[in-house]
Design a protein around this motif. Structure first.
Motif, PDB file in Angstrom:
ATOM      1  N   GLY A 168       0.791  -1.233   0.000  1.00  0.00           N
ATOM      2  CA  GLY A 168       0.000   0.000   0.000  1.00  0.00           C
ATOM      3  C   GLY A 168       0.817   1.273   0.000  1.00  0.00           C
ATOM      4  N   ASP A 169       2.068   1.216  -0.442  1.00  0.00           N
ATOM      5  CA  ASP A 169       2.931   2.404  -0.457  1.00  0.00           C
ATOM      6  C   ASP A 169       2.436   3.383  -1.522  1.00  0.00           C
ATOM      7  N   PRO A 170       2.087   4.621  -1.138  1.00  0.00           N
ATOM      8  CA  PRO A 170       1.539   5.593  -2.106  1.00  0.00           C
ATOM      9  C   PRO A 170       2.575   6.116  -3.090  1.00  0.00           C
ATOM     10  N   ARG A 171       3.881   5.849  -2.830  1.00  0.00           N
ATOM     11  CA  ARG A 171       4.928   6.317  -3.749  1.00  0.00           C
ATOM     12  C   ARG A 171       5.043   5.444  -4.998  1.00  0.00           C
ATOM     13  N   GLY A 172       4.518   4.221  -4.943  1.00  0.00           N
ATOM     14  CA  GLY A 172       4.701   3.308  -6.067  1.00  0.00           C
ATOM     15  C   GLY A 172       3.456   2.523  -6.401  1.00  0.00           C
ATOM     16  N   PHE A 173       3.279   1.366  -5.776  1.00  0.00           N
ATOM     17  CA  PHE A 173       2.200   0.433  -6.129  1.00  0.00           C
ATOM     18  C   PHE A 173       0.826   1.065  -5.978  1.00  0.00           C
ATOM     19  N   ALA A 174       0.563   1.684  -4.837  1.00  0.00           N
ATOM     20  CA  ALA A 174      -0.768   2.240  -4.563  1.00  0.00           C
ATOM     21  C   ALA A 174      -1.028   3.555  -5.278  1.00  0.00           C
ATOM     22  N   ALA A 175      -0.019   4.078  -5.981  1.00  0.00           N
ATOM     23  CA  ALA A 175      -0.207   5.338  -6.708  1.00  0.00           C
ATOM     24  C   ALA A 175      -1.097   5.149  -7.937  1.00  0.00           C
ATOM     25  N   VAL A 176      -1.228   3.901  -8.403  1.00  0.00           N
ATOM     26  CA  VAL A 176      -2.077   3.602  -9.562  1.00  0.00           C
ATOM     27  C   VAL A 176      -3.500   3.333  -9.065  1.00  0.00           C
ATOM     28  N   PRO A 177      -4.482   4.102  -9.482  1.00  0.00           N
ATOM     29  CA  PRO A 177      -5.862   3.930  -8.985  1.00  0.00           C
ATOM     30  C   PRO A 177      -6.413   2.537  -9.264  1.00  0.00           C
ATOM     31  N   GLY A 178      -6.991   1.919  -8.242  1.00  0.00           N
ATOM     32  CA  GLY A 178      -7.637   0.621  -8.374  1.00  0.00           C
ATOM     33  C   GLY A 178      -6.703  -0.570  -8.366  1.00  0.00           C
ATOM     34  N   LYS A 179      -5.402  -0.332  -8.306  1.00  0.00           N
ATOM     35  CA  LYS A 179      -4.447  -1.438  -8.406  1.00  0.00           C
ATOM     36  C   LYS A 179      -4.471  -2.319  -7.151  1.00  0.00           C
ATOM     37  N   VAL A 180      -4.558  -1.707  -5.985  1.00  0.00           N
ATOM     38  CA  VAL A 180      -4.599  -2.480  -4.739  1.00  0.00           C
ATOM     39  C   VAL A 180      -5.907  -3.272  -4.661  1.00  0.00           C
ATOM     40  N   GLU A 181      -7.022  -2.658  -5.040  1.00  0.00           N
ATOM     41  CA  GLU A 181      -8.311  -3.351  -5.004  1.00  0.00           C
ATOM     42  C   GLU A 181      -8.313  -4.570  -5.945  1.00  0.00           C
ATOM     43  N   GLN A 182      -7.702  -4.408  -7.109  1.00  0.00           N
ATOM     44  CA  GLN A 182      -7.587  -5.525  -8.049  1.00  0.00           C
ATOM     45  C   GLN A 182      -6.761  -6.656  -7.432  1.00  0.00           C
ATOM     46  N   THR A 183      -5.695  -6.302  -6.748  1.00  0.00           N
ATOM     47  CA  THR A 183      -4.831  -7.300  -6.112  1.00  0.00           C
ATOM     48  C   THR A 183      -5.581  -8.074  -5.032  1.00  0.00           C
ATOM     49  N   VAL A 184      -6.378  -7.382  -4.237  1.00  0.00           N
ATOM     50  CA  VAL A 184      -7.172  -8.039  -3.191  1.00  0.00           C
ATOM     51  C   VAL A 184      -8.133  -9.053  -3.819  1.00  0.00           C
ATOM     52  N   TYR A 185      -8.788  -8.654  -4.902  1.00  0.00           N
ATOM     53  CA  TYR A 185      -9.757  -9.521  -5.569  1.00  0.00           C
ATOM     54  C   TYR A 185      -9.090 -10.810  -6.066  1.00  0.00           C
ATOM     55  N   LEU A 186      -7.936 -10.673  -6.728  1.00  0.00           N
ATOM     56  CA  LEU A 186      -7.238 -11.837  -7.261  1.00  0.00           C
ATOM     57  C   LEU A 186      -6.679 -12.717  -6.137  1.00  0.00           C
ATOM     58  N   ALA A 187      -6.216 -12.085  -5.068  1.00  0.00           N
ATOM     59  CA  ALA A 187      -5.635 -12.834  -3.955  1.00  0.00           C
ATOM     60  C   ALA A 187      -6.681 -13.691  -3.253  1.00  0.00           C
ATOM     61  N   ARG A 188      -7.899 -13.195  -3.164  1.00  0.00           N
ATOM     62  CA  ARG A 188      -8.962 -13.973  -2.505  1.00  0.00           C
ATOM     63  C   ARG A 188      -9.317 -15.230  -3.302  1.00  0.00           C
ATOM     64  N   ILE A 189      -9.116 -15.188  -4.604  1.00  0.00           N
ATOM     65  CA  ILE A 189      -9.334 -16.396  -5.407  1.00  0.00           C
ATOM     66  C   ILE A 189      -8.212 -17.394  -5.174  1.00  0.00           C
ATOM     67  N   MET A 190      -6.974 -16.914  -5.235  1.00  0.00           N
ATOM     68  CA  MET A 190      -5.825 -17.823  -5.254  1.00  0.00           C
ATOM     69  C   MET A 190      -5.405 -18.332  -3.890  1.00  0.00           C
ATOM     70  N   ILE A 191      -5.884 -17.742  -2.803  1.00  0.00           N
ATOM     71  CA  ILE A 191      -5.425 -18.151  -1.482  1.00  0.00           C
ATOM     72  C   ILE A 191      -5.779 -19.607  -1.187  1.00  0.00           C
ATOM     73  N   PHE A 192      -6.848 -20.124  -1.806  1.00  0.00           N
ATOM     74  CA  PHE A 192      -7.257 -21.503  -1.523  1.00  0.00           C
ATOM     75  C   PHE A 192      -6.356 -22.535  -2.208  1.00  0.00           C
ATOM     76  N   TYR A 193      -5.454 -22.054  -3.059  1.00  0.00           N
ATOM     77  CA  TYR A 193      -4.414 -22.940  -3.592  1.00  0.00           C
ATOM     78  C   TYR A 193      -3.520 -23.458  -2.465  1.00  0.00           C
ATOM     79  N   LEU A 194      -3.460 -22.720  -1.358  1.00  0.00           N
ATOM     80  CA  LEU A 194      -2.671 -23.136  -0.202  1.00  0.00           C
ATOM     81  C   LEU A 194      -3.086 -24.520   0.288  1.00  0.00           C
ATOM     82  N   ILE A 195      -4.377 -24.795   0.327  1.00  0.00           N
ATOM     83  CA  ILE A 195      -4.870 -26.109   0.774  1.00  0.00           C
ATOM     84  C   ILE A 195      -4.368 -27.205  -0.170  1.00  0.00           C
TER      85      ILE A 195
END
Length: 545
Positions: A133-160
């Motif tokens: 969530g650093d505003p100097r880089g990754f979070a400076a792009v609008p919607g990028k963090v929200e997109q990451t959260v969405y994709l991460a919630r799908i892939m986290i079940f690969y852990l099982i």
């Protein structure tokens, strides 16, 4: 022929297993299975980076960090080294105790992985914002963090799925099955590639389809090893009876192991946090460089380390540690024989490799140059991280997990200080430099403790072995440096301009490997002759079949 049968691995059968299959042969079997996975992994990543822009690939890479970290920790790290010695010990007592131990540990691992996945799914928003969530880089792009959260919630079940695969692979490896379990990641990559080739896009954000492909590939991956163990009547069963001798020791050893063998994976997660302050594309460049590093490291170091652990466990109970140290010395010399040419090739061919493998579609020439700057530094990192794959299992086999964990913790604290300093000074390359320095410290300190706590590893013999390789390594460096441009020009002018880069790279690697092997044999490398003899025996068996 692979050993067959039930859970019986008593002293007599262990002796037969030792006679049938050396560490080098087991490592080659596993490397053969792993190679198909790594090749498809490159095709998967090349397709992914060609189809999606850096904003999407950055988000997908970060989203995949959590399940991928557990894959590395469990598949190549703490679970296997903690479980295998206890499992071998249970085999010596009785097959039934071994069966009970395997079933209890599997049930606990599956339950914990499920709980972690659910907790991460619920709190994924906070996790991702904390990580990138650093505003100097990754979070400076609008919607990028929200997109990451969405994709991460799908892939986290690969852990099982990957936790289940890692455990079942450990059982299979202990019984001498290396090739088929190593095919599992190949099926994972096929599932992911298939999801991208369909051309369908699901979900609220780009990248959701390959995220679902991770889950589909995970099902295929775990399915093949479950089928193998079911066929051989070795499949662990779900149970609530967790009070089995050896279970507590597995998890006591596993806790510190998350720090020791997993130190480089924890650094990767830390590097994700550091890279969040850098411009868009940084996460993708680091990931691609990691993938290029993983090919030789998985084929060489991980294969040798996985095959070596059961052997170390069998020798650890002996009063005389001579054979244990001899096995470790032999493994280090083989590792140096295989890793040094890979490091030389990575250094001199960092840009051609990146261009040939990834520079197409949305992956530009600028992307390739930035990635290659990391690969060049990672060529040195590979030597240190590879050596840890032999040193750390030796401590595990001796049932000393606290010492590697203490060293790893110290190195991580050093990386926490060194990383931001080098990033602020050198940017993207500073991140790779910090990782390499930390890997050097980890291996160096651990080698000192190895000398005083376990015994002399025989670095005089290792140094002599490396010295014999000097002419072959020098010739390989010259071939990589001077022959690439003429080879590429030849393929461009006389074969095809479309595939000139990969064809030239493949031809150069083939010429380099052959030259290195022939010169190393000519200058008396014992390891070269061992590898040659094993390959010749396998060729004769294949012809006879």
């Amino acid at each position: 022929m692979l050993p067959q049968g039930d859970f019986n691995l008593d002293a007599e059968n262990l002796g037969k297993l030792k006679a049938k299959r050396s560490v080098i042969q087991s490592a080659i079997s596993m490397a053969m299975g792993t190679s198909s996975s790594r090749i498809l992994g490159f095709l998967r990543d090349a397709l992914f980076y060609a189809l999606f822009p850096r904003a999407v690939t950055d988000s997908w890479v970060v989203a995949f960090q959590l399940p991928n970290m557990f894959r590395r920790l469990l598949g190549e790290g703490s679970l296997t080294p903690s479980f295998v010695p206890q499992y071998v010990e249970a085999q010596r007592h009785s097959p039934e105790r071994a069966r009970q131990l395997a079933s209890a540990v599997f049930s606990i691992v599956f339950t914990v992985a499920t709980l972690i996945s659910i907790v991460c799914f619920v709190y994924m928003d906070s996790i991702i914002w904390t990580l990138v969530g650093d505003p100097r880089g990754f979070a400076a792009v609008p919607g990028k963090v929200e997109q990451t959260v969405y994709l991460a919630r799908i892939m986290i079940f690969y852990l099982i799925l990957v936790s289940t695969y890692a455990f079942h692979m450990a059982v299979a490896n202990t019984h001498g099955y290396f090739f088929l379990p190593a095919i599992g990641p190949t099926l994972f990559n096929l599932g992911l590639i298939g999801s991208m080739l369909m051309g369908w896009e699901f979900g609220a954000y780009p990248g959701a389809t390959p995220s679902l492909g991770v889950i589909f590939g995970g099902v295929l991956q775990v399915g093949v090893v479950i089928w193998l163990l079911w066929r051989e009547q070795l499949l662990p069963r779900w149970t609530l009876n967790w009070r089995v001798p050896g279970v507590a020791r597995v998890f006591v050893n596993m806790g510190p192991g998350l720090f020791s063998l997993g130190v480089f994976q924890l650094m990767t997660l830390m590097n994700t946090y550091f890279a969040a302050r850098l411009p868009q594309g940084t996460q993708s460049y680091v990931y691609v460089a990691d993938r290029i590093l993983e090919l030789p490291q998985s084929l060489i170091a991980v294969s040798i380390g996985t095959a070596l652990l059961p052997r170390f466990s069998q020798l650890s109970g002996a009063v005389d540690r001579g054979e244990f140290l001899l096995e470790a010395n032999r493994a280090v010399r083989i590792l140096m024989y295989l890793s040094l040419p890979a490091a030389v090739g990575m250094y001199f061919l960092s840009l051609p490799m990146t261009q040939a493998l990834f520079m197409r579609g949305a992956f530009s020439a600028e992307d390739a140059e930035k990635t290659a700057s990391i690969v060049k530094i990672y060529s040195v990192l590979m030597l240190f991280s590879s050596l840890s794959r032999i040193t750390t299992p030796a401590f595990y086999a001796m049932k000393n997990t606290l010492l590697p964990a203490a060293v790893a913790l110290g190195v991580l604290l050093n990386h926490l200080i060194l990383g931001p300093f080098l990033i602020n000074k050198y940017g993207l390359t500073g991140l790779a430099l910090a990782t390499s320095v930390s890997a050097f410290l980890y291996v160096g300190v651990l080698q000192i403790f190895f000398h005083f706590w376990i015994g002399r590893l025989g670095y005089g013999r290792v140094a002599l072995s490396v010295l014999r390789l000097a002419p072959a390594l020098a010739a390989l460096a010259a071939i990589c440096h001077y022959l690439h441009a003429p080879l590429q020009a030849f393929f461009m002018d006389y074969v095809t301009p479309v595939g000139a880069r990969p064809l030239a790279l493949g031809a150069l690697i083939g010429i380099g490997m052959l030259s290195y092997f022939l010169l190393s044999v000519l200058f008396g490398s014992i390891e070269a002759k061992q590898v040659r003899d094993i390959l010749l025996r396998r060729l004769r068996k294949a012809q006879a079949a």
